[in-house]
Design an enzyme around this catalytic site. Structure first.
Site, PDB file in Angstrom:
ATOM      1  N   GLN A  17       0.837  -1.152  -0.275  1.00 16.31           N
ATOM      2  CA  GLN A  17       0.028   0.025   0.022  1.00 16.31           C
ATOM      3  C   GLN A  17       0.874   1.247  -0.089  1.00 16.31           C
ATOM      4  OE1 GLN A  17      -3.281   2.398   2.457  1.00 16.31           O
ATOM      5  NE2 GLN A  17      -2.993   0.067   3.141  1.00 16.31           N
ATOM      6  N   GLU A 139       1.388  -1.302   8.166  1.00 18.12           N
ATOM      7  CA  GLU A 139       0.464  -0.146   8.495  1.00 18.12           C
ATOM      8  C   GLU A 139       0.315  -0.140  10.468  1.00 18.12           C
ATOM      9  OE1 GLU A 139      -1.603   2.227   7.042  1.00 18.12           O
ATOM     10  OE2 GLU A 139      -1.938   3.025   9.223  1.00 18.12           O
ATOM     11  N   ASP A 168       0.433   3.817   5.865  1.00 19.61           N
ATOM     12  CA  ASP A 168       0.890   3.378   4.394  1.00 19.61           C
ATOM     13  C   ASP A 168       0.370   4.599   3.589  1.00 19.61           C
ATOM     14  OD1 ASP A 168       1.829   0.826   4.847  1.00 19.61           O
ATOM     15  OD2 ASP A 168      -0.105   0.157   4.456  1.00 19.61           O
ATOM     16  N   GLY A 247      -7.718  20.103  19.314  1.00 14.81           N
ATOM     17  CA  GLY A 247      -7.608  21.563  19.293  1.00 14.81           C
ATOM     18  C   GLY A 247      -7.822  22.225  20.373  1.00 14.81           C
ATOM     19  N   GLY A 248      -7.738  23.536  20.461  1.00 14.25           N
ATOM     20  CA  GLY A 248      -8.365  24.349  21.465  1.00 14.25           C
ATOM     21  C   GLY A 248      -9.785  24.636  21.709  1.00 14.25           C
TER      22      GLY A 248
HETATM   23  N1  COA Z   1      11.726  -9.927  -9.275  1.00 13.95           N
HETATM   24  C1  COA Z   1      12.569 -10.703  -8.342  1.00 13.95           C
HETATM   25  N2  COA Z   1      12.460 -10.452  -7.007  1.00 13.95           N
HETATM   26  C2  COA Z   1      11.623  -9.473  -6.629  1.00 13.95           C
HETATM   27  C3  COA Z   1      10.868  -8.668  -7.485  1.00 13.95           C
HETATM   28  C4  COA Z   1      10.927  -9.146  -8.723  1.00 13.95           C
HETATM   29  N3  COA Z   1      10.262  -8.289  -9.860  1.00 13.95           N
HETATM   30  N4  COA Z   1      10.386  -7.931  -6.698  1.00 13.95           N
HETATM   31  C5  COA Z   1      10.731  -8.139  -5.407  1.00 13.95           C
HETATM   32  N5  COA Z   1      11.453  -9.094  -5.257  1.00 13.95           N
HETATM   33  C6  COA Z   1      12.150  -9.771  -4.103  1.00 13.95           C
HETATM   34  C7  COA Z   1      12.899  -8.935  -3.239  1.00 13.95           C
HETATM   35  O1  COA Z   1      14.119  -8.786  -4.021  1.00 13.95           O
HETATM   36  C8  COA Z   1      12.963  -9.822  -2.249  1.00 13.95           C
HETATM   37  O2  COA Z   1      13.787 -10.557  -2.111  1.00 13.95           O
HETATM   38  P1  COA Z   1      15.072 -10.722  -0.758  1.00 13.95           P
HETATM   39  O3  COA Z   1      14.266 -10.930   0.286  1.00 13.95           O
HETATM   40  O4  COA Z   1      15.745 -12.154  -1.369  1.00 13.95           O
HETATM   41  O5  COA Z   1      16.033  -9.632  -0.879  1.00 13.95           O
HETATM   42  C9  COA Z   1      11.795 -10.236  -1.802  1.00 13.95           C
HETATM   43  O6  COA Z   1      11.033 -10.134  -3.228  1.00 13.95           O
HETATM   44  C10 COA Z   1      10.605  -9.974  -0.963  1.00 13.95           C
HETATM   45  O7  COA Z   1      10.679  -8.496  -0.680  1.00 13.95           O
HETATM   46  P2  COA Z   1      10.161  -8.041   0.748  1.00 13.95           P
HETATM   47  O8  COA Z   1      10.123  -6.475   0.586  1.00 13.95           O
HETATM   48  O9  COA Z   1      11.151  -8.392   1.821  1.00 13.95           O
HETATM   49  O10 COA Z   1       8.638  -8.627   0.852  1.00 13.95           O
HETATM   50  P3  COA Z   1       7.911  -9.049   1.788  1.00 13.95           P
HETATM   51  O11 COA Z   1       6.629  -9.483   1.477  1.00 13.95           O
HETATM   52  O12 COA Z   1       8.553 -10.130   2.663  1.00 13.95           O
HETATM   53  O13 COA Z   1       7.491  -7.911   3.045  1.00 13.95           O
HETATM   54  C11 COA Z   1       6.731  -5.506   3.801  1.00 13.95           C
HETATM   55  C12 COA Z   1       6.551  -7.090   3.016  1.00 13.95           C
HETATM   56  C13 COA Z   1       5.766  -4.447   3.363  1.00 13.95           C
HETATM   57  C14 COA Z   1       6.736  -5.876   5.101  1.00 13.95           C
HETATM   58  C15 COA Z   1       8.260  -5.130   3.272  1.00 13.95           C
HETATM   59  O14 COA Z   1       8.522  -5.145   1.862  1.00 13.95           O
HETATM   60  C16 COA Z   1       8.751  -3.611   4.191  1.00 13.95           C
HETATM   61  O15 COA Z   1       9.055  -3.615   5.407  1.00 13.95           O
HETATM   62  N6  COA Z   1       8.644  -2.747   3.338  1.00 13.95           N
HETATM   63  C17 COA Z   1       9.042  -1.365   3.944  1.00 13.95           C
HETATM   64  C18 COA Z   1       8.031  -0.892   4.690  1.00 13.95           C
HETATM   65  C19 COA Z   1       6.668  -0.775   3.920  1.00 13.95           C
HETATM   66  O16 COA Z   1       6.455  -0.039   2.916  1.00 13.95           O
HETATM   67  N7  COA Z   1       5.700  -1.264   4.521  1.00 13.95           N
HETATM   68  C20 COA Z   1       4.291  -1.211   4.162  1.00 13.95           C
HETATM   69  C21 COA Z   1       3.953  -1.955   3.190  1.00 13.95           C
HETATM   70  S1  COA Z   1       2.204  -1.322   2.700  1.00 13.95           S
END
Ligand code: COA
Length: 415
Positions: A17, A139, A168, A247-248
């Site tokens: 998001q 979030e 988010d 607020g106030g």
């Molecule tokens: N091709 C190949 N690999 C891909 C890819 C693509 N097109 N797009 C993503 N990936 C891989 C990434 O390189 C990563 O690999 P790695 O862990 O081996 O380095 C993997 O996919 C997963 O990415 P990640 O961001 O760790 O996803 P997740 O689903 O495990 O975690 C979140 C999701 C949201 C918790 C995490 O991305 C996060 O903390 N983001 C920052 C904060 C944020 O935006 N949070 C709010 C989300 S609404």
């Protein structure tokens, strides 16, 4: 008519998001947003909370309008080359992967700069540098770590998260502002830069009134507009203030006619000082306008509960819309508690484009929020979200790949 961000190319490496809200806004302002997704799977939200089998979820469609979708396996060596070509062609790379994911893919800030020194790299992360910088964040984690949860809810209950996605979508908004600011600075410097919006920081920015109150509490030991005053007690930290106004001008949520059966038959009522005499007239307590115990804002503070109880006796005789009509005649600030059903059906929001009906090839018609920011010279036309990889061939051709090369890369699993 042209669009404000015509000509700006965004390499959208976002998911879920926070990042997608940011790039959707930029797309609404006219940027060409190319969303990079993994072949076969795509953004995880495509399949989350589905209401129709095998169709992109509303979660996904409502966050990815006006974008193009290209599939690339960015861990495949040939896929990496496609991504490099995109980095060279685009102005901004936006990502919200877990900390370190972009580096692990081989796209460090240094490498991106080598490829395109004008590139702006914009990231959402859960936390800025510090003890939690390596943590994954969603979030509600941000709402908790940013101060919103400890200050939301009632004093006798646990911390509460809000339905507004301030972690988010709120951080997405912050990041979008950072990106256009960096684009503006680039017109002077010619250089790209990194833009970071941490979700904890974004939530705290939106909770600043509570940091204000923490310092007031530290200094005086009390806050007279809080429901804990005068009979309850204050601890060391800002307590949950129920529906008290931040607020106030004291405010509270009051029951309206029908509250026994309708969970949203309520109105937010603000006892704004300049209209106090009018409030007294409306609720039939004319004597409060001159009574020294009620006539001034300071005198009213110890009596707020009693005052709101009296006003509620009046609001309970009216529907929230009747109360709204009467109170607005006297410029008394108030607002009905609108349900999502009422908002979805509100004609004025459709008229302004704040709520838009969109047609989608596999889903059919659905409602979405339109651009909440209206520019007079850059109107927003909300276009449906892309199907997974819908624009892969188109974008690859723009990068100079021939149909044969595209087909070979597809066979190799790079796109
Ligand atoms: N091709 C190949 N690999 C891909 C890819 C693509 N097109 N797009 C993503 N990936 C891989 C990434 O390189 C990563 O690999 P790695 O862990 O081996 O380095 C993997 O996919 C997963 O990415 P990640 O961001 O760790 O996803 P997740 O689903 O495990 O975690 C979140 C999701 C949201 C918790 C995490 O991305 C996060 O903390 N983001 C920052 C904060 C944020 O935006 N949070 C709010 C989300 S609404």
């Amino acid at each position: 008519m042209g669009k404000a961000l015509d000509g700006v190319r965004i390499l959208d490496f976002t998911h879920v998001q926070s990042g997608p809200t940011c790039t959707q806004l930029l797309a609404w302002f006219g940027a060409d947003v190319i969303k990079v997704e993994r072949a076969g799977a795509g953004d995880i939200t495509r399949e989350q909370l589905r209401d129709i089998p095998d169709v992109d979820s509303l979660y996904f469609t409502m966050l990815n309008h006006n974008k193009r979708s290209i599939t690339i396996d960015t861990k495949n060596p040939e896929g990496k080359l496609v991504l490099e070509a995109l980095i060279q062609k685009c102005d901004v790379l936006v990502e919200n992967f877990a900390p370190g994911a972009l580096d692990r893919m081989g796209f460090t800030w240094e490498r991106i700069q080598e490829l395109n020194p004008r590139m702006i790299v914009a990231s959402v992360k859960g936390f800025g540098p510090g003890p939690y910088e390596d943590c994954k964040v969603y979030e509600n984690v941000a709402q908790c770590a940013g101060g919103a949860a400890s200050t939301t809810g009632f004093d006798d209950g646990p911390p509460v998260v809000t339905g507004a996605q301030i972690g988010d979508s709120g951080t997405g908004l912050h990041l979008a502002l950072g990106i256009v600011t960096a684009l503006y600075q680039r017109t002077q410097t010619g250089r790209g830069q990194r833009v970071l919006a941490a979700m904890q920081d974004g939530v705290l920015n939106l909770c600043r009134v509570k940091l204000r109150d923490q310092q007031r509490l530290d200094r005086t030991g009390t806050m007279k507009e809080y429901p804990q005053y005068p009979n309850g007690s204050f601890g060391e930290a800002v307590p949950r203030a129920g529906n008290a106004s931040g607020g106030g001008q004291p405010g509270w949520i009051l029951k309206c006619k029908g509250w026994e059966t309708d969970p949203n038959a309520y109105i937010y009522f603000i006892t704004q000082a300049p209209v106090w005499a009018k409030i007294c007239n409306v609720i039939g307590k004319e004597e409060w306008a001159t009574d020294p115990d009620y006539a001034t804002p300071a005198a009213r503070l110890p009596h707020l509960k009693e005052i709101f109880a009296e006003i509620e006796r009046w609001t309970m005789t009216k529907t929230k819309f009747e109360a709204m009509q009467i109170l607005n005649k006297y410029d008394i600030p108030c607002g009905p508690i609108l349900s999502m059903k009422e908002i979805a059906e509100e004609p004025s929001l459709r008229k302004t484009g704040t709520i838009v009906e969109v047609d989608h090839p596999t889903r059919g018609k659905y409602l979405t929020v339109g651009n909440p920011i209206k520019l007079s010279d850059s109107p927003t036309d909300v276009k449906r979200s892309p199907l997974l990889g819908e624009h892969t061939d188109e974008v690859m051709a723009e990068l100079g790949y021939s149909p044969q090369q595209i087909s070979a890369l597809r066979t190799a699993g790079a796109i």
